[in-house]
Enzyme design. Structure first.
Site, PDB file in Angstrom:
ATOM      1  N   ARG C 166       0.870  -1.175   0.000  1.00  0.00           N
ATOM      2  CA  ARG C 166       0.000   0.000   0.000  1.00  0.00           C
ATOM      3  C   ARG C 166       0.910   1.228   0.000  1.00  0.00           C
ATOM      4  O   ARG C 166       1.563   1.521   1.011  1.00  0.00           O
ATOM      5  CB  ARG C 166      -0.872   0.032   1.271  1.00  0.00           C
ATOM      6  CG  ARG C 166      -1.818  -1.117   1.411  1.00  0.00           C
ATOM      7  CD  ARG C 166      -3.017  -0.980   0.487  1.00  0.00           C
ATOM      8  NE  ARG C 166      -3.932  -2.103   0.638  1.00  0.00           N
ATOM      9  CZ  ARG C 166      -3.883  -3.198  -0.132  1.00  0.00           C
ATOM     10  NH1 ARG C 166      -2.995  -3.302  -1.097  1.00  0.00           N
ATOM     11  NH2 ARG C 166      -4.759  -4.171   0.058  1.00  0.00           N
ATOM     12  N   LYS C 228      -8.772 -10.614 -14.623  1.00  0.00           N
ATOM     13  CA  LYS C 228      -8.319 -11.657 -15.553  1.00  0.00           C
ATOM     14  C   LYS C 228      -8.137 -13.003 -14.878  1.00  0.00           C
ATOM     15  O   LYS C 228      -7.943 -14.012 -15.537  1.00  0.00           O
ATOM     16  CB  LYS C 228      -7.027 -11.224 -16.218  1.00  0.00           C
ATOM     17  CG  LYS C 228      -7.227 -10.133 -17.268  1.00  0.00           C
ATOM     18  CD  LYS C 228      -5.920  -9.826 -17.973  1.00  0.00           C
ATOM     19  CE  LYS C 228      -5.737  -8.349 -18.206  1.00  0.00           C
ATOM     20  NZ  LYS C 228      -4.407  -7.862 -17.879  1.00  0.00           N
ATOM     21  N   GLY C 229      -8.118 -13.020 -13.541  1.00  0.00           N
ATOM     22  CA  GLY C 229      -7.962 -14.269 -12.831  1.00  0.00           C
ATOM     23  C   GLY C 229      -6.655 -14.301 -12.059  1.00  0.00           C
ATOM     24  O   GLY C 229      -6.263 -13.302 -11.448  1.00  0.00           O
ATOM     25  N   GLY C 253     -10.485  -5.932  -1.172  1.00  0.00           N
ATOM     26  CA  GLY C 253     -10.692  -7.176  -0.445  1.00  0.00           C
ATOM     27  C   GLY C 253     -10.744  -8.403  -1.342  1.00  0.00           C
ATOM     28  O   GLY C 253     -10.769  -9.541  -0.843  1.00  0.00           O
ATOM     29  N   GLY C 255      -8.489  -9.664  -3.357  1.00  0.00           N
ATOM     30  CA  GLY C 255      -7.269 -10.461  -3.247  1.00  0.00           C
ATOM     31  C   GLY C 255      -7.254 -11.281  -1.968  1.00  0.00           C
ATOM     32  O   GLY C 255      -6.807 -12.436  -1.964  1.00  0.00           O
ATOM     33  N   ASP C 256      -7.743 -10.715  -0.894  1.00  0.00           N
ATOM     34  CA  ASP C 256      -7.795 -11.454   0.372  1.00  0.00           C
ATOM     35  C   ASP C 256      -8.771 -12.624   0.267  1.00  0.00           C
ATOM     36  O   ASP C 256      -8.518 -13.701   0.815  1.00  0.00           O
ATOM     37  CB  ASP C 256      -8.244 -10.530   1.513  1.00  0.00           C
ATOM     38  CG  ASP C 256      -7.365  -9.284   1.628  1.00  0.00           C
ATOM     39  OD1 ASP C 256      -6.162  -9.375   1.334  1.00  0.00           O
ATOM     40  OD2 ASP C 256      -7.902  -8.217   1.997  1.00  0.00           O
ATOM     41  N   ASP C 292     -15.792  -6.273   2.634  1.00  0.00           N
ATOM     42  CA  ASP C 292     -14.799  -7.273   2.230  1.00  0.00           C
ATOM     43  C   ASP C 292     -15.163  -8.678   2.658  1.00  0.00           C
ATOM     44  O   ASP C 292     -14.610  -9.647   2.140  1.00  0.00           O
ATOM     45  CB  ASP C 292     -13.441  -6.931   2.852  1.00  0.00           C
ATOM     46  CG  ASP C 292     -12.900  -5.609   2.379  1.00  0.00           C
ATOM     47  OD1 ASP C 292     -13.584  -4.919   1.603  1.00  0.00           O
ATOM     48  OD2 ASP C 292     -11.779  -5.250   2.791  1.00  0.00           O
TER      49      ASP C 292
END
Lengths: 311, 311, 311, 311, 311, 311
Positions: C166, C228-229, C253, C255-256, C292
């Protein structure tokens, strides 16, 4: 079942979800309103029938009004769709700058509703009614609307009139002149008014004195007093019915709730006194919400209120 | 037209749409706030001019504050944009755990507003003002902010100070020490306070006794008393003005509404007594909504309130 | 059932109900968030156990976080309440100025969460876990939080790390230095990252090339690619799993969701490839709402998605 | 720390965002409710422990209930998930047709909650509790639920019972019969009731006279009186504790707030009188919001209320 | 810094929170709008100055407009407050009956804005501007407003005109006649139009052919093509700039965003081509929200968009 | 004008304002729904008449349904008010766990609607209709409701049936058995179905093959294909009409929109092919909002859609 016919303008109301000056209001809630339409719904909720003679625009707000009122049980057969003018609308400003009061901002000049005219008054339809009702608003919105009231009152079996003076629509002088002219022409069965209007029309704001004068023009006078309740005068009798303390969301429409409920219960055979008590309950519930017709109670609901809080 | 200059922190306020503990609040409403900014808007609404000396972050909330206040008519030329610190914010918790009270949760430590310093005080700008106003909050947020107040008060033609003690920003001892230090250094034209703050600063919560002491430091003392109204002291006079009972949404900002309205009307030539009556109306309207500046009334609106509900 | 322990900051998220610049947002919706807390909930939704080592303030937002996460099934016994610092919060700005992206505005400097330190890491607790997870955010928020990660990783039976850089919390240089230092000290079982972070850490944004370098430090590398995955690398294998086109409300959120779901299913005995396919479904549902953790699916729900839309 | 175990139905409550008849309500707010669950949360908020023996459906509302209550600190280990019946729900109608009152519309017939049976009552679990609590609602929802209460009361170390008569669930005759049968079988430690229920059960609505009769069946009788407060009877003592005037949003759940807070503080060692005073504060805060559990205060918060408004 | 002056009507927009026919919309969101005001805000967001010559009513909506626009940085010194007419308003109907399109319902007949007249055009003020801008809407709302445009164009150093034909305000024939009359009288620096308007004005909807004709009347022609982007014509050059696919909330105001951004960047020294690319980004962001001015991006924000999504 | 009579259950729908699992939804929006009522409104919007034979509870939701449908123009004379059972309701879960899909959670077991019986079918009323319509839902809700369909179909001049299989109401085996039994007993004029239902009823999910079988039981078969459009089969003809790509809010009710519009336009004299094209437009608009009846377009609105987006 009694049948009432009213003449007036149906309006779409935009009521802020927060009180305060309109410039700072971000969200508005839509309702169907208009004094005579309110009277009709209140009348129907007590188990009688009602139709309204009116005009709406050929637009979404016009169809909104028709569908809502038909849903509520009104006879909408005399609502004409006017292709050339929009449905009238208004905004309410609540609790500002005076707490517990509401102010109205109209966009109704040249509206479909104001195009109401004697041609819209079907003689047979009016004659079929037990009573015809209108208000100072209808006298004020246009010459043709006023003439429609005259035509209908002329044909009416019985007449009810709510002074309902809106100073954004006409001057005090004009209001006084027109209302007195009507009173002089037609003897009313019911005159519904309040002390503010009495002061304008008669120059008299004492309820008893004003009522005494009005009794020259009407069999029954109902004097509304806001949160304090209302008084009733007929022959040489006076009856005072107290109000109730409840949280006030929006006072617009409370008088119509009182009037429509009162008239309908009278036709249901209630005494005038009891009809007034019930009408005040309707008005009380009415001020607790936004919108003029959503909180109009049935007779049973009024009685439940009275059993638990009441008289 | 009089001109006031204030020094203080402009904050973004997040006000819950439902009362109760914040953990259970799902939605928050954003407002621009900050005591001195509130004073400014109230001052302007009575027809005078106001500027604020302040710092906001170089972020959306900072621009929000500037745009809103410029819209309200403030001179925002002395609001500096601080690239290295965020705009301060706070949350309000309403009616919990004490009905009718509001609590504040600050996220303002190290904020742009707290970076206010004497360098931000333009001598010419301050000298152009009829009066300079600040509050205990500005003394509390940082040493440099406090010094900015000293510099401005030193240059001021007249001085107003609201004790506004926030125990989340400093201890009672620190508050007492700093406020008394200020009072000892500068004679005030107006001191605006309440009984809670008087107890902290003077160890005296009786309004009359506290005011008597404060009058050694100020020409005029205004003692706020919440819903009960406020009292005014000057020379050997006392004037008490009652409050009004209205539904309470959020009391935050009511004191600023009172103070800013009072000061402005004084400069408009009202007597102190009448200015106080009007200030109480502004405070009354203020507690009926969320947000500190949205319900600040114009002089005309205050008079409409008084005609219908008032004195 | 496997048990994961994470270390990180739990945050309260304020998510606008309308997209666009925050200055024009009037209403915000509150959610519990924080990358490692998100991982935990995703991990639990696949039928495993998770605890978080963290600090929150002794305030409504802190209790909000604990109650919510306990409700979701987390072991909250290692969340300490810090009396001297507030719970960290952040605001999201959605779809502006870049459609489909979200931006974060933190108020977490000096927060309770950043006070996390090695003293908060209970040796026995960490040793009881099958895997310990943390992220670049925890390295960035404070020196003591970073040391807590080192202590926990030192004690861990297995390690997972999400680079999660970040740039509002540290510079690219600092991020690269700290992440590489961690990678050099501990061999990871799972490294979860994306091409933006790879470019910062390795100077390489080609996913395959970056993954190849990362495989020197981790057994398994997951390379997230947004809509895109994602791709998966281990030993000399690569597996690419496509994303899904859905309406995007807020990408924060996602990605988490992917990471926590992936890890948990791996511990449930799924192949890495299948675990990744499922993780992408969790991320896909996640971007469709604000918040999230609210849309984190169970294994059955992921399978229902795949049956109807999927693979 | 004391431990209470309750038996009852957990419901999902849909509470209108605007008062008035449900036909005109457009938006509903979801809450977790149910009398015994409310008792539990109130009990826990005073620092004790509580578990509930109940059934919810295998559906989103059932998981909603479990996650929420676990978050609030309840032991949810005895909530069984019933695969064949849905979680019970209900709608509230607020302030209509009687201001300040709320009405409930149940969709709980055949619900998972009503499938509660003696098999769900774990002997060891019940014996571990300091006190077992249930209410007239649980007696009313099904025969098996009633039997579960009998089994649990039989095993209980101490017993609390709230009459809580809901005439939508059973007739007055049935309510009287079942409650008297219970009272005849088990001596209660605490009986919590009100004058409406006393009239139904005993044919006596005078609080003192009713309490005197009830004291034959219980050591302590709490007689709730709505906004007026409550009275406490034990041995030959009577203690009356007044209520507070606050804006009423929804009265549903206020009695549970009073009862649960009262019981818990008694177990914390408070005198019965002081526990009642505190319970009334909890009930007072409860009526100010929608939802039954969100405004349940901690002991500290009750004391803050009392310091500022109270006794 | 360049300065633009515009002439037009400022309107209050009521935008439904849900798409579909207005009769079924319950809540409306208020915004400040009006084509020329939108142009001004877009112009200012690129770092230039702008003032608007307009009239609003002496009502809350009028003050709303002034405060908002002053907040946005407009010079509001030439907005006159008209005591005898209300501020114009309009409602938007979104995505119905045609998805991705918005329809407008005006309540602006006889509005304060339509009372704009040559007397409102201060010669010195207009001469101080680098460019004067108006649109077909201002030609259509009243004879006096049209004459105000003629007076201002006559005095202008440079002229921009957006055809902006609204068939609810005039007939195609009238629109064609008036726009051609204007074009014949004044050579424009910028003509901003689209293919629908070209068909009405020129009987030609092919963009290249229409632009060729328009180039007889203007130095630069911008042909808007909705989601497809826009084309630019000058001398014998043509430049086409593509649009972006984003979720569409409300397309109203997108053309103004494009036009105002384009003009301002041209005055900042951008090539026409680059200014158009940037204008399309502004229009793209604009369609993603309700309201016409809230999503108008700064130059930096446009560049961030382009870096991440763009060209 | 043609007249259709339908038999079915009118339900109150609670639609979440945010997508995702219901446990995390805080606010729900109320609508009137029910497949056959949806058909009726769609039928009426094309200019024909429709009545529904149904039962609702003697409760607010029942009156809600009657008032709404009367407002929309239905003949509600055959809706009976059932004093002993509540109006059925259901909740929708949107976009979770499968994006673009909606799930329903019913609270309709034992509802007033399910008490529909042959006694409610007035012979004269049914004979007055041009066509009688019902669906698989009505067959599934109760034995008596099914018998009511048989009685009405027996009396009907023409018959339409929508398979509408809801697996929460009956098993696939039961659905197949009952639908085939109906088809064997009555030759249909219109059979409206989709490939999922065809697979259940016929074991055949290829639309052409399934339609071929169904043509043994019906003159016209409409095969719905979701976002892809629909196909029409009659005699030996097939006509495929494509769908439109629009943002999906809630797909519930789209099939009813298609069916009711199609049938009504057929009776208006449209070709079957054109009626289907129009029906798909109605379905397309329907999926863009919450609620099943609010976006049902008039014939003119469909044509406006087609002119701008269409064929």
């Amino acid at each position: 079942m009694a049948k009432m016919v009213t003449l007036g303008e149906i309006l779409i109301q935009f009521n802020p979800i927060t009180p305060g000056p309109l410039r700072h209001v971000n969200y508005f809630e839509k309702h169907v309103a208009g004094s005579e339409a309110n009277y009709c719904v209140a009348f129907i909720r007590q188990g009688n029938e009602c139709g309204i003679i009116a005009r709406v625009g050929n637009d979404e707000f016009g169809y909104n009004a028709i569908e809502w009122l038909r849903g509520k049980g009104l006879d909408v057969s005399q609502i004409k769709i006017d292709d050339s003018s929009p449905t009238g609308i208004f905004f309410i400003q609540r609790h500002y700058p005076v707490p517990y009061k509401s102010d109205s901002v109209y966009y109704r000049k040249g509206s479909a509703g104001s195009k109401l005219s004697p041609d819209d008054v079907d003689e047979k339809y009016v004659r079929s009614a037990d009573i015809v009702h209108s208000s100072g608003i209808t006298l004020a919105i246009s010459e043709t609307a006023k003439e429609a009231v005259y035509k209908a009152f002329d044909l009416a079996r019985a007449r009810s009139f709510d002074t309902n003076i809106r100073l954004k629509l006409w001057s005090p002088d004009k209001a006084r002149y027109e209302i007195m002219r009507l009173l002089n022409q037609f003897h009313l069965n019911f005159l519904i008014t309040d002390t503010d209007d009495s002061r304008i029309v008669l120059g008299e704001s004492d309820p008893d004195k004003a009522a005494k004068v009005f009794l020259n023009y009407a069999d029954v006078v109902v004097m509304k007093m806001g949160a304090k309740g209302a008084a009733l005068y007929y022959e040489d009798k006076k009856y005072y019915s107290h109000g109730y303390t409840v949280p006030v969301e929006d006072v617009v429409g409370a008088g119509d709730a009182l009037g429509g409920t009162f008239l309908s219960l009278y036709y249901r055979g209630f005494t005038l006194e009891k009809a007034l008590d019930y009408g005040i309950v309707a008005a009380t519930l009415n001020v607790m919400i936004r919108g003029d017709q959503e909180n109009l109670p049935s007779t049973n609901e009024i009685e439940q209120f009275l059993r638990e809080l009441g008289k």
